[in-house]
Design an enzyme around this catalytic site. Structure first.
Site, short mmCIF file in Angstrom:
data_model
loop_
_atom_site.label_atom_id
_atom_site.label_comp_id
_atom_site.label_asym_id
_atom_site.label_seq_id
_atom_site.Cartn_x
_atom_site.Cartn_y
_atom_site.Cartn_z
N GLU A 253 -9.07 6.31 3.42
CA GLU A 253 -9.98 5.38 4.10
C GLU A 253 -9.20 4.10 4.33
OE1 GLU A 253 -9.92 5.35 0.68
OE2 GLU A 253 -9.29 3.27 0.75
N LYS B 270 0.82 -1.22 0.00
CA LYS B 270 0.00 0.00 0.00
C LYS B 270 0.85 1.26 0.00
CE LYS B 270 -4.15 -1.91 0.43
NZ LYS B 270 -5.11 -1.83 -0.69
N SER C 38 1.79 -9.74 -0.76
CA SER C 38 1.50 -8.30 -0.74
C SER C 38 1.70 -7.64 0.62
CB SER C 38 0.07 -8.06 -1.22
OG SER C 38 -0.83 -8.78 -0.42
#
Lengths: 407, 280
Positions: free
Chosen positions: A125, A103, A390
């Site tokens: 968010e 991210k 990930s």
């Protein structure tokens, strides 16, 4: 006379189309948003088209990805997993990126873009908290104000990440609507953006949302696939047979897949959250079991009922617990370039434990879905597989402890 | 059926005032009460009614209307049950359903348009559907004789505003900045200019919806706009009522007062001539 009718696929209007930022993927994508946001989306499209061609932006992003995030992340030959599977498996170690997941690639790139656009306030968010932490981190780095919307149910489940965001200077705004999870947090962030559009930039957390977000997030995440492809060729002198990634909104998957799209010998597999099983109706498999529809501003594949009400997703993994998916994935599914599969919560939990035991790596529950698919999908050829890990699983220990304790 | 929209604005203008368009959340707090409220709107002199179709993820709506939609859905509201309300009052007052794009796509634009037409609706407002995405939905509505009412926001750039205005059917729904409502005493100059800039390019009337909370604010906006839309204030009135009779009385008195004020004109004299003539 018609005016309002300009064909959805044909007339990709707006600044983006002329500047080369994709707004549509086949019939999917577009901008199904309140009118008040259109100008901001145009501005963002133009800013991104300009920034990504600008050497000063690119250099600064590259420097931060190297020195702050720790890129390139390793491509690791998982030997004991390979032995177990009877074929070589490489893991792209996004779990080793700063803050513990992919991210941060998107968050740093978009925070730089926000600063470049003169926006000092960032809205974001989060579901599990990984994107929220990444956004809060990038905003701390660049001295930007940061507000992260989070459902109160997720705040309860992911309390350590709430503490991390606050420590990083972000305001965590509690969202009480609906099931009080990710879907409502995205809606709340969009509503805030509607109100504060002049001063704020919205850093969306996945390759979803109205154009240009799916293309913008993909462009920022393709560093995963670009690095992995180069590392794989260096290690093996040939491309992998299969490339596998988990898909919730789908940002790590699209970032992984894009550099391989023209490599027609490489099979691409996206793994969705099967929850309690597709037949149970309790899952997050928007591509495997959804309908064409609109969620959060884009036409894609969504989970909704026969009247068009969006359904709650169900997954052991908060990051895959979302009833929509990025529009480019819907297109890649339709044209047959990527195969989408679903694995259940139970399979993902077993894979979580197995990878920890075999490799000394505790994966996040999201990529545990990709591992789970690999574990049950042997293949007989001379080639090898590449899987994007990930994120790391520290955030999931409490959840997994509860679930495995139930066994 | 789009003629009925033009006629409604024309009739209000004939009385020297802006048209009054109250918003109703279908099925809130339950089906029967919302029907009583709908009838109260017609009785109290609404010129048109905007009928909200409850949706799970209403991005363009604030917390009051979102909560009302959630409650209506919990009570089993659907597109078809909402359109029953339309059918019940459509002979008395033109009804424009407001529905989000996903519900239209799920039902299919052709079926959606047919359901609306069968229920006697005169058009549709789709708050997350702009001119770039209208496509098939616009075509099907038009084929069924329904107006797809476009939205314009304060942030809409002039070229796009001109395009929307030139292509508009029914009326233009001008969404004003929510932060401009509330405690002020006079209409901000920016809102006055905004309304004028949309009227300058629109071939149909311009109605303003911006969380108008008092009859005074309605009157002030009505001195310039061709129509005034009142949403949250009325939904809250219903939410705060204990019985359907109380809800009906509450919304009726508010609507009547708004109508009286609209007819009297705004407080600062700027609207003494009423809304300007429009080519409706």
């Amino acid at each position: 006379m018609s005016g309002v009718a300009s064909g959805p696929a044909g007339a990709a209007g707006g600044a983006g189309a002329t500047l080369g930022v994709d707004e549509r993927f086949g019939p999917y994508g577009g901008r199904f948003v309140p009118e008040v946001l259109i100008a901001a989306l145009d501005e963002l499209t133009a800013a991104w088209a300009e920034a990504r061609e600008d050497a000063s932006y690119r250099d600064e992003l590259a420097r931060l990805l190297r020195d702050f995030v720790g890129r390139p992340t390793p491509l690791y030959l998982a030997e004991r997993l390979s032995l177990r599977l009877g074929r070589r498996v490489y893991l792209k170690r996004e779990d080793l990126a700063h803050t513990g997941a992919h991210k941060v690639n998107n968050a740093v790139g978009q925070a730089l873009l926000a600063r470049r656009m003169g926006k000092r306030r960032v809205i974001s968010e989060t579901g599990a908290g990984q994107h929220g932490v990444a956004a809060a981190t990038a905003c701390a780095l660049l001295g930007l104000e940061c507000v992260v919307f989070m459902g109160t149910e997720d705040m309860r489940r992911q309390a350590p990440n709430v503490d991390r965001m606050r420590l990083l200077g972000a305001e965590v705004a509690a969202v009480e609507a609906g099931a009080r999870t990710l879907k409502e947090a995205v809606s709340a962030a969009i509503r805030d953006w509607v109100t504060n559009v002049a001063t704020s930039h919205y850093i969306i957390g996945s390759a979803v949302g109205p154009a240009p977000y799916p293309a913008l997030v993909r462009d920022l995440q393709r560093v995963i696939g670009d690095e992995a492809r180069e590392q794989a060729l260096a290690a093996e002198d040939e491309l992998p047979s299969r490339v596998i990634a988990c898909v919730g909104g789908g940002s790590n998957a699209i970032g992984t897949f894009v550099p391989f799209l023209d490599d027609h010998g490489v099979e691409l597999i996206g793994v969705e959250a099967g929850g309690d099983g597709l037949e149970s109706g309790r899952h997050g498999a928007s591509l495997s079991a959804g309908r064409t529809g609109v969620l959060h501003g884009a036409l894609s594949s969504v989970l909704c009922d026969a009247d068009g009400q969006i359904l709650e997703a169900h997954s052991v993994s908060a990051g895959l617990d979302y009833p929509g998916v990025g529009p480019e994935h819907a297109h890649l599914r339709d044209i047959g370039r990527v195969r989408y599969e679903a694995v259940t919560d139970a399979e993902a939990l077993a894979a979580f434990r197995e990878l920890a035991l075999l490799e000394g790596i505790i994966p996040a529950l999201e990529p545990s879905h990709a591992i789970a698919w690999l574990l049950k999908s042997p293949r007989e050829d001379e080639g090898y597989d590449l899987l994007t890990l990930s994120g790391r699983g520290d955030k999931d220990l409490a959840e997994v402890g509860e679930r495995l304790g139930d066994d | 059926m789009t003629d009925r929209i033009a006629a409604a604005f024309e009739a209000a203008r004939g009385e020297g005032r802006a048209a009054l368009m109250p918003y109703l959340m279908g099925g809130f707090p339950d089906h029967d009460t919302s029907l009583v409220v709908a009838q109260a709107y017609a009785d109290a002199g609404a010129d048109l009614v905007e009928l909200g179709v409850p949706f799970s993820d209403p991005l363009a709506d604030g917390p009051v209307i979102h909560a009302a939609a959630t409650r209506a859905l919990e009570r089993g509201a659907t597109l078809e049950s909402t359109l029953e309300l339309c059918e019940r009052i459509a002979a008395r007052v033109p009804v424009v359903p407001m529905a989000y794009a996903n519900m239209i796509l799920t039902h299919g634009p052709e079926r959606f348009a047919r359901l609306l037409a069968d229920a006697g609706a005169v058009g549709a407002i789709v708050p997350d559907l702009g001119p770039d995405e209208g496509g098939e939905i616009a075509e099907e509505l038009r084929a069924a004789g329904l107006a797809l009412v476009p939205l314009v926001a304060p942030t809409t750039r002039p070229a796009r505003r001109a395009r929307i205005g030139a292509e508009a059917e029914g009326f233009v729904y001008l969404v004003s900045d929510t932060r401009t409502t509330g405690e002020r005493e006079r209409m901000p100059a920016a809102l006055r200019e905004l309304i004028g800039s949309v009227q300058a390019v629109a071939r149909v009337p311009v109605a303003v919806g911006f969380g108008i909370g008092t009859p005074e604010q309605a009157a002030e906006v009505g001195t310039i706009a061709d129509g005034v839309i009142i949403g949250t204030r009325l939904v809250r009135a219903v939410a705060e009522s204990k019985t359907s009779a109380e809800a009906a009385a509450s919304v009726s008195s508010f609507i009547r007062e708004c109508r009286d004020r609209l007819t009297a004109g705004g407080g600062d004299g700027a609207g003494a001539d009423g809304p300007r003539g429009r080519g409706v």
